[in-house]
Motif scaffolding. Sequence first.
Motif, PDB file in Angstrom:
ATOM      1  N   ILE A   1     -18.419 -24.291  40.866  1.00 41.93           N
ATOM      2  CA  ILE A   1     -19.752 -24.609  40.344  1.00 41.93           C
ATOM      3  C   ILE A   1     -20.613 -23.351  40.399  1.00 41.93           C
ATOM      4  N   LYS A   2     -21.327 -23.107  39.311  1.00 40.24           N
ATOM      5  CA  LYS A   2     -22.354 -22.059  39.336  1.00 40.24           C
ATOM      6  C   LYS A   2     -23.702 -22.732  39.143  1.00 40.24           C
ATOM      7  N   ALA A   3     -24.470 -22.789  40.190  1.00 37.24           N
ATOM      8  CA  ALA A   3     -25.767 -23.461  40.158  1.00 37.24           C
ATOM      9  C   ALA A   3     -26.745 -22.622  40.961  1.00 37.24           C
ATOM     10  N   GLN A   4     -27.700 -22.031  40.256  1.00 33.27           N
ATOM     11  CA  GLN A   4     -28.667 -21.184  40.945  1.00 33.27           C
ATOM     12  C   GLN A   4     -29.974 -21.921  41.229  1.00 33.27           C
ATOM     13  N   ASP A   5     -30.331 -22.851  40.344  1.00 32.67           N
ATOM     14  CA  ASP A   5     -31.621 -23.538  40.469  1.00 32.67           C
ATOM     15  C   ASP A   5     -31.499 -24.934  41.046  1.00 32.67           C
ATOM     16  N   ILE A   6     -30.477 -25.641  40.648  1.00 27.42           N
ATOM     17  CA  ILE A   6     -30.344 -27.046  40.991  1.00 27.42           C
ATOM     18  C   ILE A   6     -29.202 -27.215  41.996  1.00 27.42           C
ATOM     19  N   PHE A   7     -29.380 -28.149  42.913  1.00 32.12           N
ATOM     20  CA  PHE A   7     -28.304 -28.429  43.864  1.00 32.12           C
ATOM     21  C   PHE A   7     -27.236 -29.285  43.187  1.00 32.12           C
ATOM     22  N   VAL A   8     -25.986 -28.913  43.400  1.00 33.70           N
ATOM     23  CA  VAL A   8     -24.887 -29.634  42.765  1.00 33.70           C
ATOM     24  C   VAL A   8     -23.786 -29.889  43.794  1.00 33.70           C
ATOM     25  N   GLY A   9     -23.242 -31.086  43.738  1.00 30.04           N
ATOM     26  CA  GLY A   9     -22.081 -31.428  44.544  1.00 30.04           C
ATOM     27  C   GLY A   9     -21.136 -32.270  43.725  1.00 30.04           C
ATOM     28  N   ILE A  10     -20.009 -32.597  44.290  1.00 27.94           N
ATOM     29  CA  ILE A  10     -19.035 -33.451  43.598  1.00 27.94           C
ATOM     30  C   ILE A  10     -18.920 -34.749  44.365  1.00 27.94           C
ATOM     31  N   TYR A  11     -19.306 -35.825  43.690  1.00 30.84           N
ATOM     32  CA  TYR A  11     -19.250 -37.145  44.312  1.00 30.84           C
ATOM     33  C   TYR A  11     -17.811 -37.660  44.375  1.00 30.84           C
ATOM     34  N   SER A  12     -17.068 -37.453  43.302  1.00 35.83           N
ATOM     35  CA  SER A  12     -15.705 -37.976  43.278  1.00 35.83           C
ATOM     36  C   SER A  12     -14.856 -37.208  42.289  1.00 35.83           C
ATOM     37  N   MET A  13     -13.575 -37.283  42.494  1.00 36.28           N
ATOM     38  CA  MET A  13     -12.606 -36.755  41.536  1.00 36.28           C
ATOM     39  C   MET A  13     -11.533 -37.819  41.406  1.00 36.28           C
ATOM     40  N   VAL A  14     -11.339 -38.329  40.199  1.00 43.42           N
ATOM     41  CA  VAL A  14     -10.350 -39.374  39.952  1.00 43.42           C
ATOM     42  C   VAL A  14      -9.256 -38.805  39.067  1.00 43.42           C
ATOM     43  N   GLN A  15      -8.035 -38.920  39.524  1.00 45.66           N
ATOM     44  CA  GLN A  15      -6.891 -38.406  38.769  1.00 45.66           C
ATOM     45  C   GLN A  15      -6.158 -39.557  38.091  1.00 45.66           C
ATOM     46  N   THR A  16      -5.933 -39.407  36.798  1.00 49.05           N
ATOM     47  CA  THR A  16      -5.096 -40.342  36.040  1.00 49.05           C
ATOM     48  C   THR A  16      -4.081 -39.507  35.291  1.00 49.05           C
ATOM     49  N   GLY A  17      -2.860 -39.456  35.798  1.00 44.08           N
ATOM     50  CA  GLY A  17      -1.859 -38.573  35.210  1.00 44.08           C
ATOM     51  C   GLY A  17      -2.316 -37.126  35.356  1.00 44.08           C
ATOM     52  N   ASN A  18      -2.373 -36.431  34.237  1.00 44.50           N
ATOM     53  CA  ASN A  18      -2.841 -35.039  34.298  1.00 44.50           C
ATOM     54  C   ASN A  18      -4.312 -34.909  33.885  1.00 44.50           C
ATOM     55  N   GLN A  19      -5.025 -36.038  33.896  1.00 52.14           N
ATOM     56  CA  GLN A  19      -6.462 -36.029  33.612  1.00 52.14           C
ATOM     57  C   GLN A  19      -7.236 -36.110  34.930  1.00 52.14           C
TER      58      GLN A  19
ATOM     59  N   THR B   1     -11.101 -36.433  36.371  1.00 56.03           N
ATOM     60  CA  THR B   1     -12.505 -36.682  36.041  1.00 56.03           C
ATOM     61  C   THR B   1     -13.370 -36.449  37.278  1.00 56.03           C
ATOM     62  N   TYR B   2     -14.287 -35.530  37.130  1.00 56.11           N
ATOM     63  CA  TYR B   2     -15.197 -35.175  38.220  1.00 56.11           C
ATOM     64  C   TYR B   2     -16.560 -35.800  37.957  1.00 56.11           C
ATOM     65  N   ARG B   3     -17.137 -36.372  38.972  1.00 55.45           N
ATOM     66  CA  ARG B   3     -18.521 -36.820  38.878  1.00 55.45           C
ATOM     67  C   ARG B   3     -19.389 -35.871  39.706  1.00 55.45           C
ATOM     68  N   PHE B   4     -20.125 -35.046  38.991  1.00 56.92           N
ATOM     69  CA  PHE B   4     -21.058 -34.140  39.652  1.00 56.92           C
ATOM     70  C   PHE B   4     -22.344 -34.903  39.940  1.00 56.92           C
ATOM     71  N   VAL B   5     -22.933 -34.647  41.067  1.00 56.76           N
ATOM     72  CA  VAL B   5     -24.262 -35.159  41.348  1.00 56.76           C
ATOM     73  C   VAL B   5     -25.181 -33.973  41.609  1.00 56.76           C
ATOM     74  N   THR B   6     -26.429 -34.158  41.234  1.00 59.54           N
ATOM     75  CA  THR B   6     -27.363 -33.038  41.307  1.00 59.54           C
ATOM     76  C   THR B   6     -28.655 -33.471  41.983  1.00 59.54           C
ATOM     77  N   ARG B   7     -29.353 -32.486  42.422  1.00 61.72           N
ATOM     78  CA  ARG B   7     -30.662 -32.714  43.017  1.00 61.72           C
ATOM     79  C   ARG B   7     -31.554 -31.559  42.593  1.00 61.72           C
ATOM     80  N   SER B   8     -32.554 -31.889  41.813  1.00 61.85           N
ATOM     81  CA  SER B   8     -33.388 -30.844  41.235  1.00 61.85           C
ATOM     82  C   SER B   8     -34.553 -30.506  42.152  1.00 61.85           C
ATOM     83  N   ILE B   9     -35.140 -29.373  41.866  1.00 59.17           N
ATOM     84  CA  ILE B   9     -36.314 -28.919  42.599  1.00 59.17           C
ATOM     85  C   ILE B   9     -37.436 -28.757  41.589  1.00 59.17           C
TER      86      ILE B   9
END
Lengths: 221, 94
Positions: A55-73, A75-83
């Motif tokens: 992740i490249k985030a200079q202004d906003i806070f970013v984390g990853i809530y979950s990563m779900v794998q289905t085969g070779n797919q 899916t990341y759910r990013f969560v953010t917190r702005s200032i």
Amino acid sequence: MPAGFQVTGEHGVLQIDQDYSNLALSASGSVTVGTTNNTMYADVTITGDTPVMVIKAQDIFVGIYSMVQTGNQFTYRFVTRSIPGYGLGFQWFAFDKARISGENCGLQVFKEDGSIAYDSGCRPIKITQVIPNIPVGPGSSDPALAFLVGTVPQGNYGFILSQTYSNFMGSPGGAGFAQVGCARVTPNSVFRTITSYPGELRATRYNGSINMLMVDLTGIA
Amino acid sequence: MQGLEVFDNAGNTVLSLTDRIGRVLGSVRTNGWPGSIRDAGFTTGTPFFIVQTTNTGGFSPTDVQIAGDMLTWNYPTPNQLWPTLDALIFYGVY
């Protein structure tokens, strides 16, 4: 390795080893979230084998809530917190096992099983350091109270949070929310905070620690 | 000097002698239980791990550590309200 190919850098550490795949840039994108100060989320799906999300985030806070794998797919759910008064966008970069770049010149190293270990036509992940044992809680509902982890040499950084710590607060299947460690990194400083998802910001109760891998994105972002 | 330098078509440095670049060793699913694995590759650089949890409510793995050639992970004690989560742990060296 009785025979084969290795490259050792100036630091004395292996850079390339035919026994292991290097991590190379496989996909990237950018996200802009809404203007609310509450936690926002964004889903990103990539195709991969063993992806590592930077992740490249200079202004906003970013984390990853979950990563779900289905085969070779994946899916990341990013969560953010702005200032308030800061930007609302961030970039993501997926690194995965090296692939054939298709370049007509350069260097390719193959593993014994015939898969690619290194291809000079791919952008390798450059890890500059691991910052260990960063406390993620207890947090605050005020992002201005976010914690300054420390300073780093001037650079163009992305980061990887070693653990999401998306711990659930509430009963399974019922009302509740997760606490997610988030970070932002300016060219010379590292900040962390914690947010709650889903729903509005809440005072958080979790105490734990994470490691942060700092990634040099020079030439990439 | 030792190592490998790589440049792109525009002459920009892609890899320098001093870069520490990551190599992936593998991944392991926890299935919500504590555990450990051994991988000799951990001793070929500075090890790292990345824990990715599923979106089912509960505890992520904690106390993830790499010592020597062993990766171990644990969980807080589960209870009826907060079960343990399955997670995928990527690991490698740089």
